[in-house]
Design a protein around this motif. Sequence first.
Motif, PDB file in Angstrom:
ATOM      1  N   GLN A 130       0.358   1.732   9.166  1.00 14.01           N
ATOM      2  CA  GLN A 130      -1.090   1.481   9.133  1.00 14.01           C
ATOM      3  C   GLN A 130      -1.571   1.436   7.693  1.00 14.01           C
ATOM      4  N   ALA A 131      -2.046   0.277   7.307  1.00 14.26           N
ATOM      5  CA  ALA A 131      -2.587   0.128   5.947  1.00 14.26           C
ATOM      6  C   ALA A 131      -3.925   0.843   5.869  1.00 14.26           C
ATOM      7  N   PRO A 132      -4.260   1.363   4.693  1.00  9.51           N
ATOM      8  CA  PRO A 132      -5.549   2.030   4.565  1.00  9.51           C
ATOM      9  C   PRO A 132      -6.701   1.057   4.752  1.00  9.51           C
ATOM     10  N   LYS A 185       9.486  -3.878   3.547  1.00  8.55           N
ATOM     11  CA  LYS A 185      10.374  -3.155   2.634  1.00  8.55           C
ATOM     12  C   LYS A 185       9.606  -1.880   2.319  1.00  8.55           C
ATOM     13  N   VAL A 186      10.242  -0.739   2.559  1.00  8.36           N
ATOM     14  CA  VAL A 186       9.563   0.543   2.380  1.00  8.36           C
ATOM     15  C   VAL A 186      10.322   1.355   1.327  1.00  8.36           C
ATOM     16  N   HIS A 187       9.568   1.841   0.353  1.00  7.23           N
ATOM     17  CA  HIS A 187      10.109   2.666  -0.726  1.00  7.23           C
ATOM     18  C   HIS A 187       9.736   4.120  -0.417  1.00  7.23           C
ATOM     19  N   TRP A 199       0.840  -1.184   0.000  1.00  2.77           N
ATOM     20  CA  TRP A 199       0.000   0.000   0.000  1.00  2.77           C
ATOM     21  C   TRP A 199       0.882   1.243   0.000  1.00  2.77           C
ATOM     22  N   GLU A 200       0.278   2.369  -0.398  1.00  2.00           N
ATOM     23  CA  GLU A 200       0.974   3.646  -0.438  1.00  2.00           C
ATOM     24  C   GLU A 200       0.396   4.552   0.635  1.00  2.00           C
ATOM     25  N   VAL A 237       5.799   3.654  -0.236  1.00  2.00           N
ATOM     26  CA  VAL A 237       5.111   2.428  -0.609  1.00  2.00           C
ATOM     27  C   VAL A 237       5.608   1.352   0.349  1.00  2.00           C
ATOM     28  N   VAL A 238       4.670   0.708   1.018  1.00  2.00           N
ATOM     29  CA  VAL A 238       4.990  -0.271   2.059  1.00  2.00           C
ATOM     30  C   VAL A 238       4.691  -1.670   1.531  1.00  2.00           C
TER      31      VAL A 238
END
Length: 182
Positions: free
Chosen positions: A180-182, A101-103, A80-81, A86-87
């Motif tokens: 926290q994911a949407p 992994k986080v972008h 998710w973003e 972006v996670v």
Amino acid sequence: MDELAQVGPRLRAARIAKGWTLERLARAASISASTLSRLESGKRQASLELLVPLTRQLGIAIEDLIVTTMADPRVRRQSWESDGMVVHPLSPETSPVSTYKVHYRPSPPVQELRSHDGYEWLYVLSGRMRLQLADREIVLYKGEAAEFDTHTPHALTALGPEDAEVISIFNEAGARFHTQAP
């Protein structure tokens, strides 16, 4: 039941590992040596009445004798973003430690640092990261890692000019706050 197919061989292996003969274990568990032999060879159905005294004597748990089917170890969770990052989850939701992994896209320093319960560890895969930790600003380069108590006011942003990727590991409280994911 496939789960029970290895009870006998595992029982035999536990007995041999202890260096005991059939007769010694049978006598200690108050069963006949022939019953134990048939149980180990799979010619006798395992029952709690037989297994409890045997496992007690061997110092193992009944669960040690039962083959469990291993679940698929792959992690299949949606990315998710959020807030310019972006996670990508790398651990199951049920894991006691959350790995991502986080972008990150480059962004200016954060004006208002935040603190919360938890602990965080990160490793820079690519790019440069700015770690604002209380009154310090630390630049982390590819191949560097950092860990810190999240009670310390902090923020993490890509320094640029290119995007950056990190592996982040959080305990439950840190994951709840940061990912926290949407």
